[in-house]
Design a protein around this motif. Structure first.
Motif, PDB file in Angstrom:
ATOM      1  N   VAL A1728      29.311  57.788  42.368  1.00  0.00           N
ATOM      2  CA  VAL A1728      28.896  56.660  43.198  1.00  0.00           C
ATOM      3  C   VAL A1728      27.912  55.765  42.432  1.00  0.00           C
ATOM      4  CG1 VAL A1728      27.600  56.040  45.281  1.00  0.00           C
ATOM      5  CG2 VAL A1728      29.324  57.843  45.371  1.00  0.00           C
ATOM      6  N   LEU A1729      27.097  56.379  41.598  1.00  0.00           N
ATOM      7  CA  LEU A1729      26.123  55.598  40.827  1.00  0.00           C
ATOM      8  C   LEU A1729      26.787  54.707  39.792  1.00  0.00           C
ATOM      9  CD1 LEU A1729      23.261  58.205  40.252  1.00  0.00           C
ATOM     10  CD2 LEU A1729      23.413  56.418  41.978  1.00  0.00           C
ATOM     11  N   LEU A1730      28.056  54.956  39.515  1.00  0.00           N
ATOM     12  CA  LEU A1730      28.749  54.068  38.587  1.00  0.00           C
ATOM     13  C   LEU A1730      28.869  52.659  39.135  1.00  0.00           C
ATOM     14  CD1 LEU A1730      31.646  56.423  37.382  1.00  0.00           C
ATOM     15  CD2 LEU A1730      29.626  55.727  36.087  1.00  0.00           C
ATOM     16  N   LYS A1731      28.643  52.524  40.425  1.00  0.00           N
ATOM     17  CA  LYS A1731      28.708  51.193  41.041  1.00  0.00           C
ATOM     18  C   LYS A1731      27.328  50.733  41.504  1.00  0.00           C
ATOM     19  CE  LYS A1731      33.422  52.117  42.650  1.00  0.00           C
ATOM     20  NZ  LYS A1731      34.030  51.386  41.536  1.00  0.00           N
ATOM     21  N   ASP A1732      26.270  51.329  40.957  1.00  0.00           N
ATOM     22  CA  ASP A1732      24.906  50.948  41.310  1.00  0.00           C
ATOM     23  C   ASP A1732      24.639  49.500  40.896  1.00  0.00           C
ATOM     24  OD1 ASP A1732      22.211  52.553  42.115  1.00  0.00           O
ATOM     25  OD2 ASP A1732      21.750  50.899  40.753  1.00  0.00           O
ATOM     26  N   GLU A1733      23.664  48.880  41.589  1.00  0.00           N
ATOM     27  CA  GLU A1733      23.357  47.471  41.308  1.00  0.00           C
ATOM     28  C   GLU A1733      22.645  47.291  39.976  1.00  0.00           C
ATOM     29  OE1 GLU A1733      19.292  47.669  44.058  1.00  0.00           O
ATOM     30  OE2 GLU A1733      20.736  46.041  44.316  1.00  0.00           O
ATOM     31  N   HIS A1734      22.007  48.337  39.477  1.00  0.00           N
ATOM     32  CA  HIS A1734      21.274  48.235  38.209  1.00  0.00           C
ATOM     33  C   HIS A1734      22.158  48.712  37.062  1.00  0.00           C
ATOM     34  CE1 HIS A1734      17.242  47.222  39.751  1.00  0.00           C
ATOM     35  NE2 HIS A1734      17.589  47.942  40.809  1.00  0.00           N
ATOM     36  N   PRO A1735      22.286  47.897  36.023  1.00  0.00           N
ATOM     37  CA  PRO A1735      23.131  48.307  34.887  1.00  0.00           C
ATOM     38  C   PRO A1735      22.643  49.588  34.238  1.00  0.00           C
ATOM     39  CG  PRO A1735      22.582  45.963  34.752  1.00  0.00           C
ATOM     40  CD  PRO A1735      21.746  46.538  35.850  1.00  0.00           C
ATOM     41  N   THR A1736      21.328  49.775  34.194  1.00  0.00           N
ATOM     42  CA  THR A1736      20.801  50.989  33.556  1.00  0.00           C
ATOM     43  C   THR A1736      21.262  52.231  34.295  1.00  0.00           C
ATOM     44  OG1 THR A1736      18.858  49.721  32.883  1.00  0.00           O
ATOM     45  CG2 THR A1736      18.701  52.107  32.769  1.00  0.00           C
ATOM     46  N   VAL A1737      21.266  52.157  35.612  1.00  0.00           N
ATOM     47  CA  VAL A1737      21.710  53.313  36.409  1.00  0.00           C
ATOM     48  C   VAL A1737      23.189  53.580  36.159  1.00  0.00           C
ATOM     49  CG1 VAL A1737      21.933  54.234  38.753  1.00  0.00           C
ATOM     50  CG2 VAL A1737      19.942  52.836  38.127  1.00  0.00           C
ATOM     51  N   ARG A1738      23.980  52.532  36.120  1.00  0.00           N
ATOM     52  CA  ARG A1738      25.416  52.729  35.853  1.00  0.00           C
ATOM     53  C   ARG A1738      25.636  53.364  34.485  1.00  0.00           C
ATOM     54  NH1 ARG A1738      25.568  47.336  37.884  1.00  0.00           N
ATOM     55  NH2 ARG A1738      26.201  46.489  35.855  1.00  0.00           N
ATOM     56  N   ALA A1739      24.885  52.897  33.518  1.00  0.00           N
ATOM     57  CA  ALA A1739      25.047  53.447  32.171  1.00  0.00           C
ATOM     58  C   ALA A1739      24.638  54.914  32.135  1.00  0.00           C
ATOM     59  CB  ALA A1739      24.206  52.631  31.178  1.00  0.00           C
ATOM     60  N   ARG A1740      23.542  55.254  32.787  1.00  0.00           N
ATOM     61  CA  ARG A1740      23.099  56.655  32.791  1.00  0.00           C
ATOM     62  C   ARG A1740      24.031  57.542  33.597  1.00  0.00           C
ATOM     63  NH1 ARG A1740      16.454  56.621  33.121  1.00  0.00           N
ATOM     64  NH2 ARG A1740      16.129  55.417  31.197  1.00  0.00           N
ATOM     65  N   ALA A1741      24.617  56.980  34.646  1.00  0.00           N
ATOM     66  CA  ALA A1741      25.586  57.768  35.413  1.00  0.00           C
ATOM     67  C   ALA A1741      26.790  58.112  34.537  1.00  0.00           C
ATOM     68  CB  ALA A1741      26.023  56.994  36.649  1.00  0.00           C
ATOM     69  N   ALA A1742      27.238  57.153  33.747  1.00  0.00           N
ATOM     70  CA  ALA A1742      28.353  57.446  32.843  1.00  0.00           C
ATOM     71  C   ALA A1742      27.950  58.498  31.825  1.00  0.00           C
ATOM     72  CB  ALA A1742      28.784  56.156  32.134  1.00  0.00           C
ATOM     73  N   THR A1743      26.732  58.374  31.294  1.00  0.00           N
ATOM     74  CA  THR A1743      26.247  59.387  30.356  1.00  0.00           C
ATOM     75  C   THR A1743      26.173  60.752  31.033  1.00  0.00           C
ATOM     76  OG1 THR A1743      24.950  57.674  29.245  1.00  0.00           O
ATOM     77  CG2 THR A1743      24.376  59.956  28.773  1.00  0.00           C
ATOM     78  N   ALA A1744      25.740  60.769  32.279  1.00  0.00           N
ATOM     79  CA  ALA A1744      25.642  62.039  33.015  1.00  0.00           C
ATOM     80  C   ALA A1744      27.007  62.686  33.189  1.00  0.00           C
ATOM     81  CB  ALA A1744      24.993  61.784  34.374  1.00  0.00           C
ATOM     82  N   LEU A1745      27.994  61.891  33.498  1.00  0.00           N
ATOM     83  CA  LEU A1745      29.337  62.468  33.641  1.00  0.00           C
ATOM     84  C   LEU A1745      29.840  62.988  32.307  1.00  0.00           C
ATOM     85  CD1 LEU A1745      30.887  59.830  36.061  1.00  0.00           C
ATOM     86  CD2 LEU A1745      30.295  62.201  36.589  1.00  0.00           C
ATOM     87  N   GLY A1746      29.418  62.332  31.219  1.00  0.00           N
ATOM     88  CA  GLY A1746      29.759  62.867  29.904  1.00  0.00           C
ATOM     89  C   GLY A1746      29.129  64.229  29.694  1.00  0.00           C
ATOM     90  N   TYR A1747      27.893  64.380  30.115  1.00  0.00           N
ATOM     91  CA  TYR A1747      27.241  65.693  30.018  1.00  0.00           C
ATOM     92  C   TYR A1747      27.879  66.696  30.975  1.00  0.00           C
ATOM     93  CZ  TYR A1747      23.456  63.425  27.425  1.00  0.00           C
ATOM     94  OH  TYR A1747      22.734  62.765  26.494  1.00  0.00           O
ATOM     95  N   PHE A1748      28.287  66.176  32.152  1.00  0.00           N
ATOM     96  CA  PHE A1748      28.846  67.055  33.180  1.00  0.00           C
ATOM     97  C   PHE A1748      30.103  67.756  32.664  1.00  0.00           C
ATOM     98  CE2 PHE A1748      31.113  68.175  37.006  1.00  0.00           C
ATOM     99  CZ  PHE A1748      30.123  68.504  37.917  1.00  0.00           C
ATOM    100  N   PHE A1749      30.947  66.997  32.009  1.00  0.00           N
ATOM    101  CA  PHE A1749      32.220  67.576  31.555  1.00  0.00           C
ATOM    102  C   PHE A1749      32.256  67.791  30.044  1.00  0.00           C
ATOM    103  CE2 PHE A1749      33.390  65.415  35.512  1.00  0.00           C
ATOM    104  CZ  PHE A1749      34.027  66.453  36.182  1.00  0.00           C
ATOM    105  N   GLY A1750      31.339  67.158  29.345  1.00  0.00           N
ATOM    106  CA  GLY A1750      31.391  67.243  27.890  1.00  0.00           C
ATOM    107  C   GLY A1750      30.620  68.424  27.353  1.00  0.00           C
ATOM    108  N   ASN A1751      30.557  68.443  26.046  1.00  0.00           N
ATOM    109  CA  ASN A1751      29.859  69.514  25.356  1.00  0.00           C
ATOM    110  C   ASN A1751      28.507  68.975  24.894  1.00  0.00           C
ATOM    111  OD1 ASN A1751      29.153  71.801  24.047  1.00  0.00           O
ATOM    112  ND2 ASN A1751      30.651  71.624  22.386  1.00  0.00           N
ATOM    113  N   ILE A1752      27.449  69.620  25.318  1.00  0.00           N
ATOM    114  CA  ILE A1752      26.106  69.118  25.018  1.00  0.00           C
ATOM    115  C   ILE A1752      25.679  69.646  23.652  1.00  0.00           C
ATOM    116  CG2 ILE A1752      23.712  69.101  25.787  1.00  0.00           C
ATOM    117  CD1 ILE A1752      24.698  69.518  28.594  1.00  0.00           C
TER     118      ILE A1752
END
Length: 1752
Positions: A1728-1752
């Motif tokens: 849901v944060l991928l559609k946040d009004e702040h670009p920084t939040v959207r960018a961090r949400a995408a990064t978070a999903l990368g951590y969620f499914f990716g390899n840290i």
């Protein structure tokens, strides 16, 4: 083992086909698929940073879940065929990053990616670069290793096969890229690829497809050639096996495609052909060579890129010439002709393609030169003789290139080329052609092919600048470039090419003595220095019989019209200028030496002089080898002084004299020969330059140096005829100088100065010859014209004759002056008896108004006087008509416009010298008797005339200018006046030394008096200097004895006149005047005590005077007037009583001085003098008081008024109370007189104490502001300050700053501090009283008040309304502290500049803390003063006025953290506890703050009052007042935090958990301060806690642990608030305390490492990833709790917290061992944060999903 590998999602569970049985988890591929689809949609975001974050998330997921993620991506692309091109491009870029990294992908994934890339590559038939380029890069990246290359090549071949026709052009483009990236991997597949492509080549019609195929085939050919070079020991299987296919493709490209009209296609085809041609079968290459070259040459006639054609041609030539050298015989003529046309005449080196094509053509010539050099050179020779400049330049470029690359191949034709170049050197006019010729000459020189001097002439000749640039031959920049290039080339040839040394030596020596080359003599000398440094000798070669000898041309044998014309100006050198050695002529050493001496005379050409001196240092063996040591020393000295004109000139003269003397000792005829050589070279320095195409500089300096060198050489010559000849030459030269109406006389004087100087040098040895010559000239110049009848009829004015006479007369005057300067005085003085020259001088001085003539005569008279003074002992005598000369000299008017002002210094110096001469004669009895006093000179008259001339001119000096003309005029006056002042002082010195008596002193002072008081400061400065110098000389010359007077009656008058000058506005005048004052007192001391004050050891007043002189130059007026008191003190000590009255009268007269500062100084000195000597002037006290009061009303100078007022107060000090009472009732604000009075009152300690006690008594019970109306009605108007207390504060405002009352203030410190502090608080937001009337007013004031009252009903006081009572109180308080040197406290009051204008107590409260700290530092808390202060403030705790309570309670609260002793602490805490129930919220808040500081007390005091403080603070947490200045809950939390830090944990453990629960809501408070306080308080709760693991589940520690886990990650998330540094700092400290209570060693270690030092730059984005990973590893059991604590933060009001929460949740989920039903909901919430009004939040949400499914 890392727990992450057990995570189903992180370890591959998200990519598995189904979930594990019995776990109950949702289908993980569906989670991954949904998330990735959301991320894919986010790629269309408008923000670049968001899109990049989306890409990074995709990359991470692709790297971790490659197989499943690639499948999802493929499926998404299939479902969305009309996807936005930008999204497709970003997706392809993500894939490119993955395949370009070190991640190893499974083969199935690679195949999918290759399929996807090829589909995107071939989807569009047109070129879509932002999609096709990334797809192509994917394939190339996969194909860089052999395994991937096989897959890609197979896929490309399959795609080609599926097309069943012409392959897609991007497939061929990709093949070409692969061939470049992995040649070895592509070579095995080339044959197959070509086999598939060849059948369709002929049918391709579209240009971009042709271009792609040509690119692919060309790169494949390059790969084949590279493979062949690597296997050069073996036969290339690939090339042989592909030669057939290459040959077929070559035919199609060359015969069909090359006819395309698209230039880019043709370029690509030609580049491919260049690579393919060497791979063709050798037999075919040989068979087609004869036909191919014409075909290639025909391409130049088409609109095809010539660079590509030339590249192809070069490849063909290189291949054919390597196979069979004669294969091109049939086409060589056409080939060379065409290549010649392709040479670029003017290559633009800023365009790489142009330069590349140019050098590619030259490379073809280089290839052909090995076999066809003769043909090429014949063509070059033909074109060198062509009429076209372009053809000639091309030939030179080819020739230069061949010389540099393969000179051995063209040696057979070099002689013919050199002969042709000789002709071109003489005939070429274009600058570009000359630059090209220069390059060719350099190439020839480097290959040692230059033996002819024509080339040297070319370089030297064009090092000179043209007189007038011919724009048709080249621009100004091109001409300058040619000159610079030739200069550098000449030096390069001289320093590097050894084969040209001897030729260059001979030629450059000849050029050095020619007029046309004078401008470049510096460079010639530099080159000769380099040549002679290698070898100091000259090899004289014998030239051929056909050499054309020229007497003036040196070694020149150039054709007519070349160098012969250039050296025509040197034809007069004669046979003596050269040394003939066979057929080679070199200038003699004396000729070169003479030329160098003249050139060294122009010191402005420093570089040239330096080069010539360097040349002479190595040339000395040619002149005489014995000169080595002498010249080494002398030349070093010259080089050392080359930047100093005067010293350089003297060193040069010494160099000439020492060299002449040294060589004359070895050879008697050297000096005469050198003089002849110097005279013969006069033609090299003509006065009027001959017509020439080349630039010739002004040679006046060189000509002057030549004449001086000639004169210095004549000192060693004894031949009378030679001497007369050379003197005539110098005189003739001077008379030949041009003088007409266009030339100023002063300019002519400058021109003949070297001639006069030279004649002066000759006078050292041959004085008689010179005097005789000058006498003849003087007789001719002084001869009067005919007085006949026709002579008065001026029909025709002989201007020429007048000019010649003027020139002759000026030369005689200048020369005679120089002779008197240079000749021996014992020999020159007897010649003054000759009346001819002296009469001539007087005649010219009296009859001429020309300034140049007059200046020259005056300088000559000065020289004569100097000789008379020097020889007065050896040759006693007198100068005839001395008085007449002086009258004539001083009759010269120095008047406006002051054109003759430059003559004034000389006139004054002459007056001084004539007085000296007269004094010496008067001391001689014989002279006095015989010559008589009739010819004496009156010094007083001279001095008066001199002063009038000097100071009248100085009056026109200005400090400010209205125009440039005034500025220039002022500079002119200042310059010559500065030169005249030392001469005026010298004149005074001579006058005083003759008669050092008071009468002489009176005479001089009387003349100077009016000038010392002039309005112009420059006049006063000069007059003061002269006055001072007069007294200085007088002291040294005065006589003490019977004849001297016993009293110096002028003392009082002189001091009264000079004192105002000691306080002058000009610092220089002040300093000099103090010196005058000292000398006046010394003179009086000598006369009155017969002792010299300067040697009196007990004369302390001299030391005081010296201190005054050192400090009087300051610009600080206050300090100056303080020094005036010191002056008065010294005068009072030294002046006699009978001088008092005269001194005072003179000072009173000085009050009307034009200078305001002097008037003030006079009043100040008068005041101090009366204070010192008032007892002896008692009879004048009433009058002085009366006059002082009158002065206050009439004086126009404010500072002088102040001085008079001080004198009045000093006389009325015995009535302090009465005067004080009157002043208190004066109208407010106080005028200047009253202010000054209050300042002076403070000078009496006893009076000050009485006044202060009275003020404190009046203020103790008074109300500082008006009380509200008794009826209780609230008025809207602002409150007024009470009248009388406010008047007291106004008086204190003026008194307190006085340093004299410091002791009185210290005695009353506590009461004064308390009243000032409470008044500052009470006066906040008050206005001044409307009306304060005076008890006593003057009649005029009463009349004015009655008039005002009749109009308004009351007496208005408009000035009073403007006063701010708070400002008055603040300034008084600050002055009070400053006076007591409590600078730390005083500085506190200046922190807030708007404090006095505040409408509330906020500004006042802010000052309390630093005020208390300052008190603690200044007074010491245990001091009696502090106890008195606390007790004094205590009486204001129960005050009826809020302001006084606020001040008292506020200061008490700020004293608590300073840890006072038990007695003070008890008093303060009791007062604070009482204030907790105050009705005023501000007072309660201050009391709460004070209670919060209890934890900072000592251990005993903190223990005693902790319960009281904690109870008050807990109560304060609930005390919420919305409009209070103090946030009571905030202060309560801060106080609790302070107490927690101070007290042991056990004493407050009972409320830890409840407090932690109560403050947790404050973590999300909108107020930053509240959040910070809550975070810090939680950290303090955890700070002293210790968990050893033994606590029971029901203990308070276990309950607190739950709060630790619940607050840990909220604290981490608040670390991301970079815009709130205080929150970050609080979180860092609190996290350190929290982590210590966790059973996680690595977490504790990392917290200490990264969070301990707040000064280290902190990167939250990097830290949070590493920190959360360690927490997840060590506290794995609590991961779900951590996630739950972070979930609410996804809805946080701060964007940084929302984005950081998403990242933390993504990392934590990566470490979850078991999944549950919340997994999908968590991913959904993050999505849901991928559609946040702040670009920084959207960018961090995408990064978070990368951590969620990716390899840290």
């Amino acid at each position: 083992m890392d727990h992450r590998h057990q995570s189903p999602v992180a370890g591959g569970g998200a990519g598995a086909n189904a979930s594990s049985p019995g776990t109950g988890t949702v289908d993980k591929p569906s989670i991954l698929e949904g998330v990735m689809q959301n991320i894919f949609e986010g790629l269309s975001d408008k923000d670049e940073q968001v899109r990049q974050s989306m890409q990074m998330a995709i990359v991470k997921i692709l790297e971790t879940h490659s197989e499943s993620a690639i499948g999802i991506l493929n499926e998404y692309r299939l479902k969305n065929p009309k996807l936005n091109e930008q999204v497709v491009s970003l997706l392809l870029d993500c894939i490119r990053r993955v395949v370009g990294s070190d991640v190893t992908l499974p083969k199935t994934s690679l195949e999918k990616l290759i399929t996807l890339a090829i589909e995107e590559l071939t989807k569009s038939a047109e070129h879509v670069p932002h999609i096709q380029n990334p797809a192509q890069r994917i394939l190339v990246a996969i194909g860089r290793n052999n395994e991937g290359c096989v897959l890609v090549m197979d896929a490309l071949q399959a795609a080609n096969a599926e097309s069943q026709g012409v392959p897609h052009f991007m497939l061929m483009q990709c093949l070409g890229q692969l061939a470049m990236g992995n040649p070895a991997g592509v070579v095995p597949h080339i044959k197959t690829i070509l086999s598939q492509c060849l059948p369709h080549l002929g049918g391709i019609k579209q240009d971009h497809i042709k271009q792609a195929h040509a690119y692919a085939i060309g790169r494949c050919s390059e790969a084949l050639m590279e493979e062949e070079q690597q296997q050069e020991q073996q036969q290339s299987v690939e090339s042989s096996s592909c030669s057939t296919e290459i040959s077929v493709a070559y035919d199609v490209l060359f015969n069909q495609w090359l006819h395309s009209r698209e230039p880019k296609v043709c370029v690509e085809i030609l580049q491919a052909l260049s690579s393919m041609y060497p791979l063709l079968p050798k037999d075919r290459i040989q068979d087609q060579a004869g036909r191919l070259v014409p075909q290639i040459l025909a391409l130049y006639r088409r609109s095809v890129d010539r660079n590509a054609v030339t590249q192809f041609l070069c490849s063909v030539l290189k291949t054919n010439l390597s196979l069979h050298a004669q294969v091109l015989d049939a086409n060589i003529d056409v080939l060379v002709s065409n290549l010649f046309d392709l040479v670029c005449v003017y290559p633009d080196y800023e365009k790489p393609q142009t330069v590349k094509g140019h050098y590619e053509v030259l490379r073809c010539f280089h290839l052909l030169a090995g076999q066809y050099s003769i043909k090429i050179m014949d063509t070059v020779l033909i074109h060198l003789r062509n009429n076209s400049e372009r053809e000639r330049i091309k030939s030179l470029l080819i020739l230069t290139h061949l010389l540099n690359s393969c000179a051995a191949n063209i040696e057979s034709r070099l002689l013919q080329c050199i002969e042709c170049l000789k002709q071109m050197i003489l005939s070429e006019r274009s600058v570009k052609m000359k630059l090209t010729l220069l390059k060719t000459i350099v190439a020839l020189a480097q290959k040692s092919h230059i033996r002819d001097k024509e080339f040297v002439w070319f370089v030297v000749r064009h090092s000179c600048k043209y007189q007038k640039i011919n724009q048709e031959m080249g621009s100004r920049e091109e001409h300058a470039n040619l000159v610079l290039s030739c200069e550098n080339t000449l030096f390069m040839l001289s320093s590097t090419v050894g084969t040209l040394d001897e030729l260059l030596k001979r030629e450059l020596l000849n050029y050095l003595i020619l007029l046309d080359y004078t401008e470049i003599c510096g460079n010639l000398a530099k080159c000769l220095a380099s040549l002679f440094a290698k070898s100091p000798h000259i090899e004289y070669e014998i030239a051929g019989e056909e050499t054309n000898e020229t007497a003036g041309g040196g070694a020149e044998s150039l054709p007519t019209g070349a160098a012969g014309d250039d050296r025509s100006n040197g034809a007069g050198a004669g046979a003596g200028s050269v040394v003939k050695r066979g057929k080679v002529m070199v200038p003699t050493a004396e000729t070169i030496y003479a030329r160098c001496l003249a050139l060294l005379g122009n010191q402005q050409c420093i570089k040239r002089c330096s080069n010539i001196l360097s040349f002479l240092r190595y040339y000395y063996p040619q002149l005489n080898p014995a000169l080595e040591q002498l010249w080494e020393r002398r030349i070093s000295d010259l080089m050392l002084h080359i930047n100093k004109e005067s010293s350089y000139r003297q060193q040069l003269h010494d160099f000439i004299l020492s060299t002449n003397e040294f060589l004359t000792n070895l050879d008697d005829g050297f000096a005469q020969r050198l003089a002849i050589k110097l005279a013969d070279q006069m033609y090299l320095y003509p006065m009027q330059m001959p017509h020439s195409d080349w630039h010739l500089p002004d040679l006046s300096a060189e000509r002057g140096m030549l004449l001086q060198a000639l004169a210095l050489s004549l000192l060693q010559v004894t031949d009378v005829a030679c001497i007369h000849t050379k003197i005539d030459l110098i005189v003739t030269t001077a008379r030949q100088e041009r003088l007409d109406k266009h030339v100023k006389n002063s300019e002519y004087e400058r021109r003949i100065e070297p001639c006069a100087l030279a004649l002066g040098y000759i006078a050292r040895q041959h004085l008689g010859h010179l005097v005789k010559k000058l006498t003849e000239l003087a007789q001719m110049g002084g001869r009067k014209h005919s007085t006949g009848f026709f002579s008065n009829l001026h029909f025709i004015k002989d201007t020429h004759k007048e000019l010649e006479t003027y020139k002759s007369n000026l030369l005689v005057i200048k020369a005679f002056g120089r002779i008197m300067d240079e000749a021996d005085p014992l020999q020159s003085v007897p010649h003054l008896d000759d009346d001819i020259i002296m009469s001539f001088l007087m005649q010219q001085l009296a009859g001429h108004k020309d300034q140049t003539i007059m200046s020259a005569i005056l300088q000559t008279l000065l020289s004569i006087c100097h000789q008379l003074i020097v020889t007065k002992d050896e040759l006693p005598g007198t100068l005839k008509q001395r008085k007449k000369i002086m009258e004539t000299v001083f009759s010269i008017p120095i008047e406006s416009p002051f054109s003759d002002l430059p003559l004034l210094p000389v006139i004054l110096k002459l007056g001084t010298d004539f007085i000296r001469i007269g004094a010496s004669e008067m001391n001689d009895d014989t002279t006095r008797d015989t010559s008589g006093g009739g010819d004496c000179v009156d010094g007083g008259v001279i001095f008066e005339i001199a002063c009038r001339n000097f100071f009248s001119c100085a009056q026109h000096l200005k400090m400010k200018f209205d125009s440039q003309e005034e500025d220039e005029r002022n500079s002119f006056l200042a310059k010559h006046l500065n030169e005249s002042l030392p001469q005026l002082n010298a004149l005074v010195r001579v006058i005083v030394e003759q008669d050092a008596s008071p009468s002489t002193l009176d005479l001089i002072i009387g003349i100077l008096e009016s000038w010392t008081r002039d309005k112009n400061s420059e006049v006063r400065i000069c007059a003061s200097h002269v006055f001072n110098n007069t007294l200085d000389v007088y002291i040294k010359s005065m006589r003490i004895g019977c004849e001297a007077p016993s009293k110096f009656n002028q003392t009082g008058q002189m001091l009264g006149k000079i004192v105002p000058r000691c306080i002058d506005s000009n610092g220089t005048v002040r300093q000099v005047s103090v010196d005058i004052l000292q000398k006046t007192l010394e003179i009086a001391c000598v006369y009155e005590t017969l002792t010299i004050a300067s040697i009196d050891a007990s004369a302390d007043w001299l030391k005081e005077i010296e201190i005054i002189k050192e400090n009087i130059i300051t610009d600080d007026s206050k300090q100056i007037y303080n020094l005036a008191g010191d002056i008065a003190k010294v005068i009072a000590q030294r002046i006699s009583s009978f001088q008092y009255l005269q001194f005072c009268k003179t000072l009173l007269q000085s009050l009307h001085d034009p200078e305001q500062s002097s008037t003030i100084g006079a009043s100040v000195v008068l005041k101090f003098f009366i204070q010192q000597k008032g007892s002896e002037l008692f009879h004048a006290i009433p009058d002085l008081v009366k006059d002082s009061l009158l002065a206050l009303q009439q004086c126009e100078v404010p500072r002088a008024k102040s001085g008079v007022l001080k004198a009045l107060v000093a006389l009325t000090k015995h009535h302090p109370k009465l005067v004080c009472a009157e002043m208190l009732n004066q109208p407010l604000p106080h005028n200047d007189h009253l202010i000054e009075y209050w300042h002076l009152v403070c000078s009496d300690a006893e009076l000050t104490g009485i006044v202060l006690d009275n003020f404190l008594q009046l203020l103790s019970g008074a109300s500082l502001h008006e009380q509200p109306s008794p009826d209780g009605v609230v008025s809207d108007r602002p409150r007024l300050a009470s009248g009388q207390p406010f008047a007291i504060f106004c008086a204190l405002h003026e008194m307190v700053p006085c340093k004299d009352i410091r002791e009185q203030l210290e005695m009353r410190f506590a009461d004064m501090f308390a009243i000032l502090l409470t008044s500052l608080s009470s006066y906040t937001n008050l206005i001044a009283p409307i009306h304060v009337s005076a008890l006593t007013t003057s009649p005029s004031q009463q009349a004015q008040q009655q008039s005002n009252k009749s109009k308004f009903g009351f007496t208005p006081n408009k000035e009073l309304i403007k006063i701010n009572p708070c400002q008055i109180a603040l300034e008084t308080f600050q002055a009070f502290l400053t006076n007591l040197e409590m600078d730390q406290i005083a500085a506190v009051l200046t922190v807030n500049p708007q404090l006095a204008n505040c409408s509330d107590w906020n500004g006042f409260i802010e000052l309390l803390t630093p005020l208390a700290i300052g008190l603690g530092h200044q007074l010491q808390l245990s001091s009696p003063q502090m106890r008195q202060l606390v007790n004094s403030l205590g009486k204001y705790i129960a005050s009826l006025h809020d302001g006084q309570r606020v001040a008292a309670v506020g200061l008490y609260s700020r004293l608590v953290p300073l840890r006072p002793n038990l007695e003070l602490t008890n008093c303060i805490i009791m007062h604070l506890n009482a204030a907790l129930s105050d009705p005023n919220a501000v007072v309660r808040g201050l009391a709460i703050q004070g209670m919060g500081y209890v934890g900072q007390l000592g251990e005993l005091e903190a223990t005693r009052y902790s319960e009281m403080a904690i109870a008050a603070l807990l109560k304060g947490v609930d005390d919420t007042v919305s409009d209070c200045l103090i946030n009571i809950p905030l202060e309560s939390m801060r106080g609790l935090s302070s107490i927690l830090q101070a007290l042991p944990s056990g004493r407050v453990e009972s409320f830890h958990v409840s407090l932690a629960i109560r403050i947790r809501p404050f973590f999300g408070n909108y107020s930053l301060e509240m959040r910070e306080a809550a975070i810090i308080l939680f950290g303090d709760l955890c700070k002293d806690k210790h968990d050893d693991g033994s606590s029971s589940p029901t203990s308070s520690m276990e309950a607190l642990r739950e709060q630790l886990f619940a607050n840990l990650f909220p604290l981490i998330l608040h670390l991301s608030e970079t815009d709130a540094p205080s929150i970050c700092s609080a979180c860092r400290r609190t996290l350190q305390h929290v982590c210590r209570l966790l059973h996680a060693p690595k977490v504790i270690e990392m917290a200490q490492q990264h969070l301990a030092d707040e000064h280290i730059q902190f990167n939250f984005a990097t830290f949070v990833v590493d920190f959360v990973k360690i927490i997840a590893l060590e506290l794995n059991d609590h991961i779900q709790d951590f996630i739950d604590s972070c979930m609410p933060k996804l809805r946080s009001q701060w964007p940084e917290v929302r984005g950081s929460a998403a990242i933390v949740i993504g990392i934590l989920h990566n470490f979850l061992v078991e999944r549950n039903n919340q997994t999908e909901s968590v991913a959904t919430k993050i999505s849901v944060l991928l559609k946040d009004e702040h670009p920084t939040v959207r960018a961090r949400a995408a990064t978070a999903l990368g951590y969620f499914f990716g390899n840290i």
